[in-house]
Enzyme design. Structure first.
Site, short mmCIF file in Angstrom:
data_model
loop_
_atom_site.label_atom_id
_atom_site.label_comp_id
_atom_site.label_asym_id
_atom_site.label_seq_id
_atom_site.Cartn_x
_atom_site.Cartn_y
_atom_site.Cartn_z
N GLN A 187 4.01 -15.14 11.81
CA GLN A 187 2.74 -14.46 11.68
C GLN A 187 2.97 -13.64 10.38
O GLN A 187 1.91 -12.98 9.76
CB GLN A 187 2.55 -13.62 12.71
CG GLN A 187 2.35 -14.13 13.98
CD GLN A 187 2.45 -13.34 15.24
OE1 GLN A 187 3.69 -12.70 15.42
NE2 GLN A 187 1.27 -12.96 15.83
N ILE A 232 3.35 -12.98 6.16
CA ILE A 232 3.09 -13.69 4.84
C ILE A 232 3.86 -13.41 3.67
O ILE A 232 3.78 -13.70 2.63
CB ILE A 232 1.74 -13.12 4.53
CG1 ILE A 232 1.74 -11.42 4.39
CG2 ILE A 232 0.50 -13.44 5.56
CD1 ILE A 232 0.31 -10.76 3.82
N HIS A 246 -0.53 -17.27 9.26
CA HIS A 246 -1.39 -16.02 8.67
C HIS A 246 -1.66 -16.39 6.95
O HIS A 246 -1.77 -15.49 6.42
CB HIS A 246 -1.04 -14.80 9.14
CG HIS A 246 -1.36 -14.47 10.56
ND1 HIS A 246 -0.78 -13.17 11.06
CD2 HIS A 246 -1.94 -15.35 11.54
CE1 HIS A 246 -1.22 -13.30 12.46
NE2 HIS A 246 -1.99 -14.20 12.66
N SER A 273 7.89 -9.97 17.38
CA SER A 273 6.60 -10.02 17.44
C SER A 273 6.14 -9.38 18.68
O SER A 273 6.56 -9.54 19.78
CB SER A 273 5.97 -11.38 17.36
OG SER A 273 4.67 -11.57 17.76
#
Ligand code: ZN
Length: 285
Positions: A132, A134, A150, A224
């Site tokens: 997730q 970047i 993402h 996460s």
């Protein structure tokens, strides 16, 4: 999608029920048994996949901007300023907010957790990393099969003529000024290729991630909280098909109740220990 939401709610309720029934068991703060068990599961898995979130990059100095207290919530709510709607109306507010985060991201290096996942992949114990994040730190650590659901900050796209350029072309100018990055072709606003709040995930990447998950008989959740859809649903899909789950995260997640191994500790400490135990089991340690 609603079936998934219901399932998530069901699992969260199971977690509460189980906690209420269990006596207060002493938790081994070193997680020795859990780490050995996680390594065994990884070694035995036919197709293991990792799912990572912001918690794997916080040891590299990148704040989790969804968490109040990260310093990025002082003046604005990121959920509003980093939404696609706000970006279209007031891009300058977005870029002013994102500039300090971009500086931290550019200065960041992969940490031992990123390196451990790359090592597991190189050893054949992990097939892919779905992230997730970047920041591109998995690739820099050496991971090869990385699915960035993402998006990423390596490129930006013109919101007017859709010209794509490497962010490196304007990054120094952007960090050193208060200006909005503009397209060299048409003057339109450049948007980094990241998924903002309210935006669809890149379909190709999401499909590829789901294809890995459908094959997976083991999912390692690392760093996460599993609170952002649709990535948060992936562990449930693995569990539903009889796959095993390992959770390494500072806080509880909804899938803990269904997981084979749960370790509430720092990924930068735990993942290298799991990778080391795997190497020992293979006779390399
Ligand atoms: Zn343009």
């Amino acid at each position: 999608m609603s079936g998934g939401v219901l399932a998530v709610q069901f699992l969260a309720k199971c977690a509460t029920d189980i906690r209420e029934r269990l006596p207060n068991r002493e938790v081994d703060v070193n997680y020795t048994d859990e780490i050995a068990r996680a390594a065994t599961l990884l070694c035995e898995a036919r197709y293991a996949v990792a799912l990572t979130g912001a918690g794997i990059s916080t040891p590299s100095g990148i704040p989790d901007f969804r968490s109040p207290g990260s310093g990025l919530w002082e003046r604005v709510n990121p959920v509003i300023v980093a939404s696609i709607h706000a970006f279209r109306i007031r891009p300058k507010a977005f870029f002013d907010w994102v500039r300090p985060l971009a500086e931290k991201m550019m200065a960041a290096e992969p940490n031992p957790a990123h390196l451990a996942l790359a090592e597991l992949e190189a050893a054949g114990c992990l097939q892919a990393v779905i992230t997730q994040n970047i920041d591109g730190l998995h690739q820099r650590a050496g991971s090869r099969e990385v699915l960035e659901v993402h998006g990423h900050v390596r490129e930006a796209t013109c919101t007017r003529c859709h010209t794509v350029v490497p962010t490196g072309d304007f990054l120094d100018d952007f960090l050193g000024s208060n200006e909005v990055p503009r397209c060299a072709v048409c003057g339109g606003v450049m948007k980094p290729d990241v998924v903002l709040f309210g935006e669809q995930l890149p379909a190709g990447v999401l499909n590829a991630a789901q294809a890995h998950v459908r094959r997976a008989d083991l999912l390692l959740v690392a760093g996460s909280h599993l609170d952002v859809m649709p990535a948060s649903q992936l562990p449930f899909l693995v569990h539903e098909r009889g796959g095993r789950i390992i959770v390494v995260n500072l806080m509880e997640t909804y899938i803990d109740a269904a997981a084979e191994v749960v370790i509430h500790a720092d990924v930068a400490d735990v993942l290298p220990r799991i990778a080391r135990a795997c190497a020992q089991a293979r006779g390399e340690g």
